[in-house]
Write a protein that holds these residues in place. Sequence first.
Motif, PDB file in Angstrom:
ATOM      1  N   ARG A   1     -53.169  26.595 -13.403  1.00 53.64           N
ATOM      2  CA  ARG A   1     -52.599  28.068 -13.799  1.00 53.64           C
ATOM      3  C   ARG A   1     -51.221  27.859 -14.250  1.00 53.64           C
ATOM      4  N   ALA A   2     -50.373  26.902 -13.706  1.00 56.42           N
ATOM      5  CA  ALA A   2     -48.970  26.626 -14.030  1.00 56.42           C
ATOM      6  C   ALA A   2     -48.810  25.981 -15.491  1.00 56.42           C
TER       7      ALA A   2
ATOM      8  N   TRP B   1     -47.754  38.287  -9.103  1.00 58.99           N
ATOM      9  CA  TRP B   1     -48.723  38.525  -7.824  1.00 58.99           C
ATOM     10  C   TRP B   1     -49.523  37.332  -7.513  1.00 58.99           C
ATOM     11  N   PHE B   2     -50.088  36.533  -8.556  1.00 55.37           N
ATOM     12  CA  PHE B   2     -50.897  35.230  -8.269  1.00 55.37           C
ATOM     13  C   PHE B   2     -49.906  34.167  -7.471  1.00 55.37           C
ATOM     14  N   ARG B   3     -48.630  34.280  -7.818  1.00 53.51           N
ATOM     15  CA  ARG B   3     -47.655  33.346  -7.312  1.00 53.51           C
ATOM     16  C   ARG B   3     -47.388  33.719  -5.933  1.00 53.51           C
ATOM     17  N   LEU B   4     -47.106  35.148  -5.500  1.00 53.67           N
ATOM     18  CA  LEU B   4     -46.931  35.513  -4.149  1.00 53.67           C
ATOM     19  C   LEU B   4     -48.336  35.268  -3.423  1.00 53.67           C
ATOM     20  N   ASP B   5     -49.513  35.557  -4.012  1.00 50.42           N
ATOM     21  CA  ASP B   5     -50.541  35.493  -3.162  1.00 50.42           C
ATOM     22  C   ASP B   5     -51.084  33.807  -2.897  1.00 50.42           C
TER      23      ASP B   5
ATOM     24  N   ALA C   1     -58.770  23.505   7.203  1.00 41.74           N
ATOM     25  CA  ALA C   1     -57.933  24.122   6.491  1.00 41.74           C
ATOM     26  C   ALA C   1     -57.409  23.319   5.443  1.00 41.74           C
ATOM     27  N   THR C   2     -57.666  22.107   5.341  1.00 41.69           N
ATOM     28  CA  THR C   2     -57.474  21.378   4.150  1.00 41.69           C
ATOM     29  C   THR C   2     -58.061  21.520   2.857  1.00 41.69           C
ATOM     30  N   VAL C   3     -59.400  21.710   2.929  1.00 41.60           N
ATOM     31  CA  VAL C   3     -60.100  22.126   1.721  1.00 41.60           C
ATOM     32  C   VAL C   3     -59.542  23.187   0.977  1.00 41.60           C
ATOM     33  N   PRO C   4     -59.576  24.518   1.555  1.00 48.73           N
ATOM     34  CA  PRO C   4     -59.002  25.525   0.773  1.00 48.73           C
ATOM     35  C   PRO C   4     -57.352  25.326   0.219  1.00 48.73           C
ATOM     36  N   ALA C   5     -56.742  24.549   0.992  1.00 52.55           N
ATOM     37  CA  ALA C   5     -55.412  24.229   0.599  1.00 52.55           C
ATOM     38  C   ALA C   5     -55.366  23.250  -0.523  1.00 52.55           C
ATOM     39  N   LEU C   6     -56.333  22.196  -0.733  1.00 52.02           N
ATOM     40  CA  LEU C   6     -56.293  21.324  -1.649  1.00 52.02           C
ATOM     41  C   LEU C   6     -56.919  22.205  -3.234  1.00 52.02           C
ATOM     42  N   VAL C   7     -57.702  22.962  -2.673  1.00 51.63           N
ATOM     43  CA  VAL C   7     -58.340  24.166  -3.930  1.00 51.63           C
ATOM     44  C   VAL C   7     -57.110  24.890  -4.607  1.00 51.63           C
ATOM     45  N   LEU C   8     -56.432  25.453  -3.716  1.00 57.27           N
ATOM     46  CA  LEU C   8     -55.383  26.373  -3.965  1.00 57.27           C
ATOM     47  C   LEU C   8     -54.208  25.515  -4.591  1.00 57.27           C
ATOM     48  N   VAL C   9     -53.887  24.350  -4.359  1.00 54.36           N
ATOM     49  CA  VAL C   9     -52.946  23.663  -5.049  1.00 54.36           C
ATOM     50  C   VAL C   9     -53.441  23.205  -6.522  1.00 54.36           C
ATOM     51  N   VAL C  10     -54.799  23.022  -6.584  1.00 48.90           N
ATOM     52  CA  VAL C  10     -55.150  22.565  -7.860  1.00 48.90           C
ATOM     53  C   VAL C  10     -55.320  23.902  -8.847  1.00 48.90           C
ATOM     54  N   ILE C  11     -55.720  25.091  -8.141  1.00 49.52           N
ATOM     55  CA  ILE C  11     -55.684  26.306  -9.186  1.00 49.52           C
ATOM     56  C   ILE C  11     -54.284  26.693  -9.474  1.00 49.52           C
ATOM     57  N   TYR C  12     -53.406  26.390  -8.562  1.00 46.40           N
ATOM     58  CA  TYR C  12     -51.998  26.933  -8.968  1.00 46.40           C
ATOM     59  C   TYR C  12     -51.490  25.983  -9.916  1.00 46.40           C
ATOM     60  N   ALA C  13     -51.721  24.576  -9.602  1.00 50.81           N
ATOM     61  CA  ALA C  13     -51.280  23.626 -10.724  1.00 50.81           C
ATOM     62  C   ALA C  13     -51.768  23.906 -12.246  1.00 50.81           C
TER      63      ALA C  13
END
Length: 197
Positions: A115-116, A135-139, A101-113
């Motif tokens: 995008r922000a 919706w992106f934030r909620l997802d 679960a660490t791999v997709p979590a890190l990917v999600l953090v990078v994408i969110y950062a």
Amino acid sequence: DTPNDPVSPVLDAARNKGSGEIASLFNGINPRQIFGSQTGGTYNNLESPAEQQAQQKQRLVHLGVIIASFCAPFFSILQILFPSAMQWSMFHSPTWLGYLATVPALVLVVIYASRALRIGTFAEVSKAQWLSLAWFRLDAMVVMGFLLLVGWGDWLVSLCLFIVGVYLAVRVMQTERRLQQVVHNTQLLRTELGAGD
């Protein structure tokens, strides 16, 4: 109508200008039925006990969501600083699942950062862009809560994220419906006013 009534001239203009369905909507409308009684240039809303009770429930739900939004990072910091004392907030999860679960979590953090940071350069956004960003934030919030729950067994922080995510999702859907209704009514009003010319 009361003197200096700010609503009546608008309704009168709509009655005189409009035709068909729009004009019929304005016929027989009393501003006090919509806005309540006028006192000192403002309208006091006339709400039934059921409406007041519903609003009270909404305030309580909103307060709970605010508390959950602050508790999520607070509990996360406590779990990092005092893992033994916060064991009650987590259940045992296989080690391999946590690493997975660490791999997709890190990917999600990078994408969110990223995008922000990109959004931070925008001077203004359209309604469609605002809804897409919401919706992106909620997802991202829901996906991160799922990864915390499955990968690390962190049910407490996941619960806080799910509460906030579900509440905001409902609010965004309500906003979408209101915008669609406003667009529909505006188009209908323009059509009726154009036909009355």
